[in-house]
Enzyme design. Structure first.
Site, short mmCIF file in Angstrom:
data_model
loop_
_atom_site.label_atom_id
_atom_site.label_comp_id
_atom_site.label_asym_id
_atom_site.label_seq_id
_atom_site.Cartn_x
_atom_site.Cartn_y
_atom_site.Cartn_z
N LYS A 244 0.87 -1.18 0.00
CA LYS A 244 0.00 0.00 0.00
C LYS A 244 0.90 1.22 0.00
CE LYS A 244 -3.58 2.43 2.54
NZ LYS A 244 -4.59 2.34 3.60
N LYS B 214 -2.05 -1.53 -3.93
CA LYS B 214 -2.92 -0.35 -3.90
C LYS B 214 -2.08 0.91 -3.98
CE LYS B 214 -5.94 1.98 -0.69
NZ LYS B 214 -6.36 2.07 0.67
C1 PBG Z 1 -7.49 3.38 5.45
C2 PBG Z 1 -7.74 3.21 3.99
C3 PBG Z 1 -7.51 4.12 2.97
C4 PBG Z 1 -7.98 3.54 1.81
C5 PBG Z 1 -8.44 2.27 2.14
N1 PBG Z 1 -8.27 2.08 3.50
C6 PBG Z 1 -7.02 5.51 2.99
C7 PBG Z 1 -5.70 5.88 3.49
O1 PBG Z 1 -4.81 5.06 3.70
O2 PBG Z 1 -5.55 7.10 3.68
C8 PBG Z 1 -7.97 4.17 0.46
C9 PBG Z 1 -9.09 3.80 -0.45
C10 PBG Z 1 -9.28 4.76 -1.59
O3 PBG Z 1 -8.52 5.73 -1.75
O4 PBG Z 1 -10.24 4.56 -2.35
N2 PBG Z 1 -6.26 2.93 5.89
ZN ZN Z 2 -5.74 3.78 7.93
#
Ligand code: PBG
Ligand code: ZN
Length: 322
Positions: free
Chosen positions: A193, A246
């Site tokens: 991520k 992601k």
């Molecule tokens: C929370 C989370 C996020 C997303 C999924 N779970 C946001 C972040 O890390 O700030 C992003 C999903 C998206 O942008 O559609 N940890």
């Molecule tokens: Zn988070």
């Protein structure tokens, strides 16, 4: 054999020929549709077509997903109250737990994946708890994440999806799930991520922007692909059942590299910013939405993703069925 003996256009002549030689398929069975659950519904301005849903609306939406042949939803909770530890995350009567029970009661065939993180529940908006000097405390966060996983599983979640990027969280969650009788609940780990600008619209939707600083101390540097493979290897060693990359489109090379690294199922998250780009460009007349979405999702599948979390899921499923 080269031209003129070889003519690749021969197999592009008709739709039937193109279908026969198509290498990548896209079906609703590959899609996971996110839902934002809150105490009351509201449109999300930066993600046209997506809304925060009250629980009864989420149950109705779950029925639509089933009718469209979409096998799964992933739930994000937006609690009314937040605190320093994010205690709403592991409340057995928290917003995600209540929604999970209601959806599973009405539509047991729909898989409920629960996003597992603290950032929607913490007053400071970080994905873990803080040390006294304001840093995100990795090891202290693990216990809270594991507790949240058990609460989600107890509510009936089919798959637990940790998105916090703390080191060691997959192992901690696996151990706690097993100890509490949930040995059969799989973990979909957000393994690679990245600290991405493409999460902007999501943070508006979930109200989870960090109050200070940013997430670069725990999410990955967009410049690093080898490190993404190390993250994936560690999550597999700790017991992940599905690994996830992601965002999706700016990281197709990472999806491909993970596909070649492991035999585990691979998910990709086509995030809010990717969705917003398509929706706003289509609204301005710059792109054909249907073609753009189907091309994008096919490209993510071609890169190697088995399943795709996408806000386009319902529209795409409808278009695929036509
Ligand atoms: C929370 C989370 C996020 C997303 C999924 N779970 C946001 C972040 O890390 O700030 C992003 C999903 C998206 O942008 O559609 N940890
Ligand atoms: Zn988070």
């Amino acid at each position: 054999m080269a031209f003129p003996d070889t003519r690749l256009r021969r197999l592009r002549r008709t739709a039937a020929l193109r279908g026969l030689v198509r290498e990548t398929d896209l079906s609703p069975a590959h899609l996971i549709s996110p839902m934002f659950i809150a105490s009351s519904g509201a449109a999300i301005a930066l993600m046209p077509g997506v809304s925060r849903l009250a629980i009864e609306d989420a149950v109705r939406e779950a029925g639509e997903l089933v009718a469209l042949g979409i096998p799964a939803t992933i739930l994000f909770g937006i609690p009314d109250e937040k605190d320093a530890d994010g205690s709403g995350a592991w409340d057995d009567d928290g917003i995600v737990q209540l929604a999970t029970r209601a959806i599973k009661a009405a539509h047991p065939e729909l898989l409920v994946v629960t996003d597992l993180c603290l950032c929607e529940y913490t007053s400071h908006g970080h994905c873990g708890v803080l040390t006294t000097d304001g840093r995100v405390d990795n090891d202290a966060s693990l216990e809270l994440l594991a507790r949240t996983a058990v609460s989600q599983a107890r509510a009936g979640a089919d798959v637990i999806a940790p998105s916090d990027m703390m080191d060691g969280r997959v192992g901690a969650i696996r151990a706690e799930l097993d100890a509490d009788g949930f040995a059969e609940t799989p973990i979909m780990a957000y393994s690679a991520k990245f600290a991405s600008a493409f999460y902007g619209p999501f943070r508006e939707a979930a109200g989870s922007a960090p109050a200070f600083g940013d997430r670069r101390g725990y999410q990955m540097d967009p410049a690093n692909a080898r490190e993404a493979l190390r993250e994936v290897e560690l999550d597999i060693a700790e017991g992940a059942d599905i690994v996830l990359v992601k965002p999706a489109l700016p990281y197709l090379d990472v999806i491909r590299a993970v596909r070649e690294l492991t035999r585990l199922p691979l998910a990709a998250y086509n995030v809010g910013g990717e969705y917003a780009m398509v929706k706003f460009a289509a609204a301005a007349g710059a792109l054909d939405e249907r073609q753009t979405v189907l091309e994008t999702l096919t490209a993510i599948r071609r890169a190697g993703a088995d399943m795709i979390i996408t806000y386009h899921a319902k529209d795409a499923a409808g278009w695929i069925a036509q």
